[in-house]
Design a protein around this motif. Structure first.
Motif, PDB file in Angstrom:
ATOM      1  N   GLY A 194       0.809  -1.212   0.000  1.00  0.00           N
ATOM      2  CA  GLY A 194       0.000   0.000   0.000  1.00  0.00           C
ATOM      3  C   GLY A 194       0.840   1.258   0.000  1.00  0.00           C
ATOM      4  O   GLY A 194       0.517   2.239  -0.688  1.00  0.00           O
ATOM      5  N   GLN A 195       1.939   1.241   0.762  1.00  0.00           N
ATOM      6  CA  GLN A 195       2.833   2.405   0.771  1.00  0.00           C
ATOM      7  C   GLN A 195       3.460   2.616  -0.605  1.00  0.00           C
ATOM      8  O   GLN A 195       3.562   3.751  -1.083  1.00  0.00           O
ATOM      9  N   GLY A 196       3.865   1.520  -1.254  1.00  0.00           N
ATOM     10  CA  GLY A 196       4.458   1.640  -2.580  1.00  0.00           C
ATOM     11  C   GLY A 196       3.496   2.245  -3.587  1.00  0.00           C
ATOM     12  O   GLY A 196       3.889   3.077  -4.416  1.00  0.00           O
ATOM     13  N   GLN A 197       2.225   1.854  -3.511  1.00  0.00           N
ATOM     14  CA  GLN A 197       1.247   2.413  -4.438  1.00  0.00           C
ATOM     15  C   GLN A 197       0.974   3.880  -4.143  1.00  0.00           C
ATOM     16  O   GLN A 197       0.773   4.671  -5.060  1.00  0.00           O
ATOM     17  N   ARG A 198       0.973   4.267  -2.872  1.00  0.00           N
ATOM     18  CA  ARG A 198       0.788   5.687  -2.554  1.00  0.00           C
ATOM     19  C   ARG A 198       1.956   6.516  -3.092  1.00  0.00           C
ATOM     20  O   ARG A 198       1.766   7.631  -3.583  1.00  0.00           O
ATOM     21  N   VAL A 199       3.151   5.968  -3.018  1.00  0.00           N
ATOM     22  CA  VAL A 199       4.316   6.660  -3.591  1.00  0.00           C
ATOM     23  C   VAL A 199       4.172   6.764  -5.107  1.00  0.00           C
ATOM     24  O   VAL A 199       4.489   7.806  -5.703  1.00  0.00           O
ATOM     25  N   ALA A 200       3.686   5.697  -5.759  1.00  0.00           N
ATOM     26  CA  ALA A 200       3.469   5.734  -7.204  1.00  0.00           C
ATOM     27  C   ALA A 200       2.456   6.814  -7.576  1.00  0.00           C
ATOM     28  O   ALA A 200       2.599   7.503  -8.591  1.00  0.00           O
ATOM     29  N   VAL A 201       1.419   6.955  -6.749  1.00  0.00           N
ATOM     30  CA  VAL A 201       0.439   8.027  -6.975  1.00  0.00           C
ATOM     31  C   VAL A 201       1.104   9.388  -6.808  1.00  0.00           C
ATOM     32  O   VAL A 201       0.897  10.302  -7.615  1.00  0.00           O
ATOM     33  N   ALA A 202       1.924   9.536  -5.773  1.00  0.00           N
ATOM     34  CA  ALA A 202       2.615  10.813  -5.543  1.00  0.00           C
ATOM     35  C   ALA A 202       3.511  11.179  -6.714  1.00  0.00           C
ATOM     36  O   ALA A 202       3.610  12.354  -7.098  1.00  0.00           O
ATOM     37  N   ARG A 203       4.168  10.178  -7.304  1.00  0.00           N
ATOM     38  CA  ARG A 203       5.058  10.441  -8.453  1.00  0.00           C
ATOM     39  C   ARG A 203       4.277  11.071  -9.606  1.00  0.00           C
ATOM     40  O   ARG A 203       4.771  11.954 -10.306  1.00  0.00           O
ATOM     41  N   VAL A 204       3.036  10.628  -9.796  1.00  0.00           N
ATOM     42  CA  VAL A 204       2.178  11.216 -10.832  1.00  0.00           C
ATOM     43  C   VAL A 204       1.717  12.612 -10.420  1.00  0.00           C
ATOM     44  O   VAL A 204       1.741  13.552 -11.212  1.00  0.00           O
ATOM     45  N   LEU A 205       1.319  12.765  -9.166  1.00  0.00           N
ATOM     46  CA  LEU A 205       0.802  14.063  -8.704  1.00  0.00           C
ATOM     47  C   LEU A 205       1.854  15.160  -8.777  1.00  0.00           C
ATOM     48  O   LEU A 205       1.519  16.324  -9.024  1.00  0.00           O
ATOM     49  N   ALA A 206       3.118  14.802  -8.562  1.00  0.00           N
ATOM     50  CA  ALA A 206       4.190  15.802  -8.598  1.00  0.00           C
ATOM     51  C   ALA A 206       4.270  16.502  -9.942  1.00  0.00           C
ATOM     52  O   ALA A 206       4.748  17.631 -10.048  1.00  0.00           O
ATOM     53  N   GLN A 207       3.783  15.827 -10.989  1.00  0.00           N
ATOM     54  CA  GLN A 207       3.824  16.402 -12.333  1.00  0.00           C
ATOM     55  C   GLN A 207       2.591  17.270 -12.636  1.00  0.00           C
ATOM     56  O   GLN A 207       2.490  17.823 -13.733  1.00  0.00           O
ATOM     57  N   ALA A 208       1.651  17.351 -11.671  1.00  0.00           N
ATOM     58  CA  ALA A 208       0.437  18.167 -11.794  1.00  0.00           C
ATOM     59  C   ALA A 208      -0.299  17.918 -13.109  1.00  0.00           C
ATOM     60  O   ALA A 208      -0.569  18.856 -13.875  1.00  0.00           O
ATOM     61  N   PRO A 209      -0.662  16.671 -13.401  1.00  0.00           N
ATOM     62  CA  PRO A 209      -1.379  16.399 -14.656  1.00  0.00           C
ATOM     63  C   PRO A 209      -2.812  16.895 -14.600  1.00  0.00           C
ATOM     64  O   PRO A 209      -3.384  17.094 -13.514  1.00  0.00           O
ATOM     65  N   ARG A 210      -3.407  17.088 -15.757  1.00  0.00           N
ATOM     66  CA  ARG A 210      -4.827  17.459 -15.815  1.00  0.00           C
ATOM     67  C   ARG A 210      -5.724  16.234 -15.780  1.00  0.00           C
ATOM     68  O   ARG A 210      -6.900  16.327 -15.449  1.00  0.00           O
ATOM     69  N   VAL A 211      -5.154  15.072 -16.148  1.00  0.00           N
ATOM     70  CA  VAL A 211      -5.887  13.809 -16.122  1.00  0.00           C
ATOM     71  C   VAL A 211      -4.989  12.755 -15.487  1.00  0.00           C
ATOM     72  O   VAL A 211      -3.805  12.663 -15.823  1.00  0.00           O
ATOM     73  N   ILE A 212      -5.555  11.965 -14.573  1.00  0.00           N
ATOM     74  CA  ILE A 212      -4.860  10.814 -14.010  1.00  0.00           C
ATOM     75  C   ILE A 212      -5.559   9.558 -14.510  1.00  0.00           C
ATOM     76  O   ILE A 212      -6.774   9.400 -14.345  1.00  0.00           O
ATOM     77  N   LEU A 213      -4.798   8.669 -15.140  1.00  0.00           N
ATOM     78  CA  LEU A 213      -5.304   7.386 -15.598  1.00  0.00           C
ATOM     79  C   LEU A 213      -4.652   6.304 -14.747  1.00  0.00           C
ATOM     80  O   LEU A 213      -3.426   6.168 -14.744  1.00  0.00           O
ATOM     81  N   ALA A 214      -5.467   5.559 -14.006  1.00  0.00           N
ATOM     82  CA  ALA A 214      -4.947   4.557 -13.072  1.00  0.00           C
ATOM     83  C   ALA A 214      -5.415   3.174 -13.511  1.00  0.00           C
ATOM     84  O   ALA A 214      -6.621   2.902 -13.539  1.00  0.00           O
ATOM     85  N   ASP A 215      -4.459   2.311 -13.851  1.00  0.00           N
ATOM     86  CA  ASP A 215      -4.761   0.975 -14.382  1.00  0.00           C
ATOM     87  C   ASP A 215      -4.690  -0.055 -13.254  1.00  0.00           C
ATOM     88  O   ASP A 215      -3.608  -0.433 -12.822  1.00  0.00           O
ATOM     89  N   GLU A 216      -5.861  -0.480 -12.764  1.00  0.00           N
ATOM     90  CA  GLU A 216      -5.948  -1.459 -11.670  1.00  0.00           C
ATOM     91  C   GLU A 216      -5.001  -1.075 -10.522  1.00  0.00           C
ATOM     92  O   GLU A 216      -4.180  -1.899 -10.080  1.00  0.00           O
ATOM     93  N   PRO A 217      -5.091   0.150  -9.991  1.00  0.00           N
ATOM     94  CA  PRO A 217      -4.116   0.586  -8.988  1.00  0.00           C
ATOM     95  C   PRO A 217      -4.204  -0.185  -7.681  1.00  0.00           C
ATOM     96  O   PRO A 217      -3.276  -0.137  -6.870  1.00  0.00           O
ATOM     97  N   THR A 218      -5.327  -0.891  -7.451  1.00  0.00           N
ATOM     98  CA  THR A 218      -5.479  -1.662  -6.215  1.00  0.00           C
ATOM     99  C   THR A 218      -5.454  -3.167  -6.484  1.00  0.00           C
ATOM    100  O   THR A 218      -5.725  -3.962  -5.579  1.00  0.00           O
TER     101      THR A 218
END
Length: 220
Positions: free
Chosen positions: A139-163
């Motif tokens: 779970g911590q690893g996936q939250r870090v993966a989400v943070a890596r995307v958020l740091a780039q401030a995208p307008r769209v987030i596409l999450a492929d089976e993130p859980t």
């Protein structure tokens, strides 16, 4: 809703792999519009075409027929991707992993590190900044993966089976972090999932069946 709120316009797309008798039709006859503020779950079992469809939305795959466009943006550069696995680099600590895409994009290291820290805080993972990936739970690893995307401030987030690789409770926590962070940065969110409890937390659900994304009318 203004046309400028249309971030992804996907019209009657198909994606076929291979040719002749060996051809595999992964996606066909699928249309979707992703607008600002969208919270969309694309549902269906493994092999239904969800991942390929998400890759078409992101511009990672080119459609065999049909069109995908990004009317209100500069293109797929405004799109952040979260995959089923966290894909963290083992030799880098968490903050370095989150900052790496920014550094590669030419942002100064101190600024990239600052943005990484802010992104980790968005998913309640600031205390993980100095840890190596091997020291993280799933779970911590996936939250870090989400943070890596958020740091780039995208307008769209596409999450492929993130859980998909997480237990139910951890998966729900990761999705909550993803939803909350998307709200804070004002990003649209599209999640593929085979889990009805995950899909139910997004405002709109669209099933995929044998490679085709069902329309809202068919879903209702």
């Amino acid at each position: 809703m203004p046309a400028t709120d249309l971030l992804i316009d996907c019209q009657d797309v198909a994606r076929t792999f291979g040719r002749g008798p060996y051809a595999v039709v992964a996606v066909h006859g699928s249309s979707c519009q992703v607008r600002a503020g969208a919270r969309l779950a694309v549902t269906g079992p493994s092999g239904s075409g969800k991942s390929t469809f998400l890759h078409l939305l992101a511009g990672l795959e080119q459609p065999t027929s049909g069109t995908v466009s990004w009317p209100a943006s500069t293109g797929p550069h405004d799109i952040g991707l979260v995959f089923q696995g966290n894909s963290l680099i083992p030799s880098l600590d968490v903050a370095e992993n989150v900052a790496l895409p920014l550094v590669l994009a030419g942002i100064r290291q101190d600024r990239a590190r600052e943005n990484a820290g802010a992104a980790l805080a968005l998913v309640d993972a600031a205390e993980l900044a100095d840890r190596l990936p091997e020291e993280l739970s799933g779970g911590q690893g996936q939250r870090v993966a989400v943070a890596r995307v958020l740091a780039q401030a995208p307008r769209v987030i596409l999450a492929d089976e993130p859980t998909g690789q997480l237990d139910h409770t951890t998966g729900q926590h990761v999705l909550a972090a993803l939803l909350g962070a998307a709200d804070r940065i004002g990003a649209a969110l599209v999640v593929t999932t085979h889990d009805p409890s995950i899909a139910a937390r997004l405002a709109e659900q669209r099933p995929m069946h044998n490679g085709r994304l069902l329309s809202a009318q068919e879903t209702s």
